[in-house]
Each structure stands twice: as C-alpha cells, then as structure tokens.
Motif scaffolding. Structure first.
Motif, short mmCIF file in Angstrom:
data_model
loop_
_atom_site.label_atom_id
_atom_site.label_comp_id
_atom_site.label_asym_id
_atom_site.label_seq_id
_atom_site.Cartn_x
_atom_site.Cartn_y
_atom_site.Cartn_z
N ASP A 1 0.53 -1.25 -0.25
CA ASP A 1 0.04 0.11 0.14
C ASP A 1 0.86 1.03 0.24
O ASP A 1 1.27 1.54 0.74
CB ASP A 1 -1.16 0.22 1.11
N PRO A 2 0.84 2.01 -0.69
CA PRO A 2 1.70 3.86 -1.12
C PRO A 2 1.49 4.08 -0.10
O PRO A 2 2.11 5.20 -0.01
CB PRO A 2 2.10 3.57 -2.14
N THR A 3 0.37 4.23 0.81
CA THR A 3 -0.43 5.19 2.04
C THR A 3 0.21 4.75 2.75
O THR A 3 -0.35 6.00 3.85
CB THR A 3 -1.39 5.56 1.27
N LYS A 4 1.02 4.09 2.80
CA LYS A 4 1.61 3.27 4.10
C LYS A 4 3.12 3.43 4.38
O LYS A 4 3.80 2.96 3.23
CB LYS A 4 0.27 2.01 4.84
N CYS A 5 3.41 3.49 5.50
CA CYS A 5 5.20 2.64 5.68
C CYS A 5 4.71 0.61 6.31
O CYS A 5 3.41 1.04 7.12
CB CYS A 5 5.59 3.60 7.10
N PRO B 1 1.54 -2.57 8.72
CA PRO B 1 1.76 -1.36 8.55
C PRO B 1 1.54 -0.60 9.16
O PRO B 1 0.68 -0.56 9.87
CB PRO B 1 0.55 -1.33 7.58
N TYR B 2 2.24 1.65 8.93
CA TYR B 2 1.90 2.01 9.88
C TYR B 2 1.35 2.86 9.04
O TYR B 2 1.66 3.25 7.74
CB TYR B 2 3.05 2.24 10.43
N LYS B 3 0.46 3.86 10.04
CA LYS B 3 -0.04 4.85 9.04
C LYS B 3 0.31 6.31 9.35
O LYS B 3 1.54 6.70 10.37
CB LYS B 3 -1.66 5.36 9.58
N ASP B 4 0.50 7.03 9.31
CA ASP B 4 1.05 8.58 8.62
C ASP B 4 1.24 9.65 10.50
O ASP B 4 0.33 9.12 10.57
CB ASP B 4 0.39 9.71 7.92
N VAL C 1 4.41 10.19 5.46
CA VAL C 1 3.37 9.68 3.63
C VAL C 1 3.79 10.80 2.76
O VAL C 1 4.02 10.40 1.50
CB VAL C 1 2.25 8.98 3.96
N SER C 2 3.95 12.04 3.25
CA SER C 2 4.27 12.65 2.51
C SER C 2 5.28 13.08 1.51
O SER C 2 6.46 12.84 2.16
CB SER C 2 3.97 14.29 3.14
N GLY C 3 5.37 13.08 0.19
CA GLY C 3 7.00 12.59 -0.26
C GLY C 3 7.25 11.72 -1.00
O GLY C 3 8.16 10.73 -1.26
N GLY C 4 6.34 10.33 -0.38
CA GLY C 4 6.88 9.22 -0.45
C GLY C 4 6.86 8.53 1.41
O GLY C 4 7.12 9.19 1.70
N ASP D 1 11.43 4.27 0.67
CA ASP D 1 11.70 4.07 0.04
C ASP D 1 12.74 3.51 -1.59
O ASP D 1 11.81 3.16 -2.91
CB ASP D 1 11.51 5.51 -0.97
N MET D 2 13.92 3.52 -1.48
CA MET D 2 15.02 2.73 -2.44
C MET D 2 14.44 1.78 -2.57
O MET D 2 14.44 0.93 -3.40
CB MET D 2 16.50 3.00 -1.52
#
Length: 277
Positions: free
Chosen positions: A58-62, A68-71, A92-95, A194-195
């Motif tokens: 999910d690209p909106t979570k870490c 998964p972790y929310k913003d 999550v801002s900027g990836g 991100d990498m």
C-alpha cells in the motif's frame, strides 16, 4: 511476518553456521523477511537467490516487518532491534518513509577521551554507557580474545563470519549465542524504505555481508551490460524497471562502483575504497 531463523544446522558434526554472516547478501535478505530459494545442488550452503514478499503493498502506508503504519504513527521501540534507531514514525508526504530521532554519541567526537580512556557499552545501548580511565584501571580489566584481537570487559566487537555485535564480559566463552551478543539490524526498512520499494541497489564497501552504506537508484543513462550466468541461476534481479540475469552488470556512472546481479532479486553495488579513475 514471522522472523526468519538465521542459523542453519549442517549435517557434518552438527556445526552451526551463521548464514547471515557467511553468505553474500544473506543478512540483507533475511532482515527483509525474504526466504532462500532451494539450491539445485549441494555445492555450498549459501543460497543462489531469495524470494521476497511484497514489501510495500500500500503506497499510502509505511511498512516494518510486514506491519503497516499510518501517517505519523510510531514503531514500538521494543520491536526495533537497533538501539540507534529511536522514536521512528511514519511519514507519507513525498513518499512513505520512517523518520527517526537523531542519536549523537559523545565518544564519536571526543578525541581526547578516546586517547585517555576506553568506552564501555551495554548491548541494548547505542552510545557508550561508561568509561574506564587510567593505565592501571584499564590493565586490571578482564579481556576477551576474538579473531586475533584483545577486547576488555565492556568493549564492543563484531566476530568475523557472524551478523552479531557482542560485548566483552567475564562470561565470554567464544560462543556468539550467549546473552552478551545480539543480531545486527541494519534498519533497512526504517532508513531506506523508499529505496527498497523502488528496486534500488544496496551499496556495500568491499563485501556484501555487512550493512549497506547507501542505495543506488537507476539514472536515465543506466544501461544493462549482459554477462555470463556461470552458475545457471534461473532467478532474475530488478533494478528500477530493468531486469537482469545473474552475471549481468548495470552502469551507474561511478567509476569506483560495480553494480551487478549476483544474488537475486536485488542488484548489488560494491564500492571500492581506493580505485584508479
């Protein structure tokens, strides 16, 4: 995601081998929760390739260890196996990525202290927890002999062919399975999420059994240079949107760095400390 067991038991004599410490890229993959692809022969204990789960569905979570972790949510400190990674929260801002509190250790900067004293450590602390000063006081400390070097009680060391960090204690008996050693965590998902998600290549110095110092991503000028798959490995590497076979190299624009597909699925870059430009 279940933790991956790092040690494999060999049939000959019951010798325990640290897969992460003795096999190229094994520690990197095991930390990410990847599993070894079964070998077609028994030439070595080291895997030819690994299979990795979807590390970022999910690209909106870490993500950390499959969770998964929310913003703006934090990773519980007790599940981070690295005392130098503190107060890590998802941004999550900027990836999606994790941002952690900076940890500065005084012994890193105090040259005078290093010359007059030795720093002592606790296994679960990032920085030194004490010092022993004076020739007589230092000489009175018990020692540990490891890989041809002498360490005093309280000093930290990393035994060869292991993925462990240990503290010299009076109970040290040469085994890395005691309470005075712990597995090294490179914090790959924490510091390079991100990498990893972009299929960039981890960059190592000299060998690929330590923690990477950075990641190398493809550039518009990156090109695949086809090579020979001498081991006949069927798995492939991904570098951004490029696909490489084992033995292939990819150009990254740095003379002192070689990037190639050796142990899929990640391309591996090795940086030389000195080289001819």
């Amino acid at each position: 995601m279940k933790a991956v067991f790092y040690l494999v038991l060999l049939g000959l004599g019951g010798v325990v081998t640290d897969l992460a410490g003795e096999c190229d890229m094994a520690g990197f993959y095991l930390e990410l929760g990847c599993s070894a692809v079964p070998k077609t022969d028994n030439s070595t204990i080291c895997p030819d390739a690994f299979q990795c789960p979807d590390l970022h569905p999910d690209p909106t979570k870490c993500y950390y260890k499959g969770v998964p972790y929310k913003d703006r949510s934090n990773i519980p400190q007790n599940i981070i196996n690295n005392p130098c990674s503190q107060a890590c929260s998802c941004q999550v801002s900027g990836g999606p990525r994790f941002e952690c509190a900076a940890v500065d250790c005084v012994e890193t900067f105090d040259v005078d202290l290093q010359q007059q004293c030795i720093s002592t450590y606790d296994l679960e602390s990032c920085c030194s927890t004490g010092t022993v000063c004076g020739t007589d006081a230092i000489a009175a400390l018990k020692t540990c002999e490891v890989d041809g070097k002498t360490y005093r009680v309280g000093e930290a060391f990393e035994p060869k062919n292991t993925r462990k960090t240990c503290i010299c204690t009076g109970e040290w008996n040469g085994s890395t399975e005691g309470a005075y050693c712990r597995d090294i965590s490179c914090g790959l998902e924490i510091h390079y999420q991100d990498m990893v998600a972009q299929n960039c290549a981890p960059v190592f110095v000299r060998n690929t059994r330590s923690c990477p110092i950075a990641f190398q991503c493809p550039s518009p000028t990156s090109k695949v240079v086809r090579g020979l798959n001498r081991r006949g490995v069927n798995s492939e590497c991904s570098f951004g949107n490029m696909t490489l076979s084992v033995g292939d190299e990819v150009t990254v624009g740095e003379t002192c760095m070689r990037c190639s597909c050796e142990v899929p699925p990640f391309v591996t870059c090795t940086k030389q400390v000195t080289c001819d430009n």
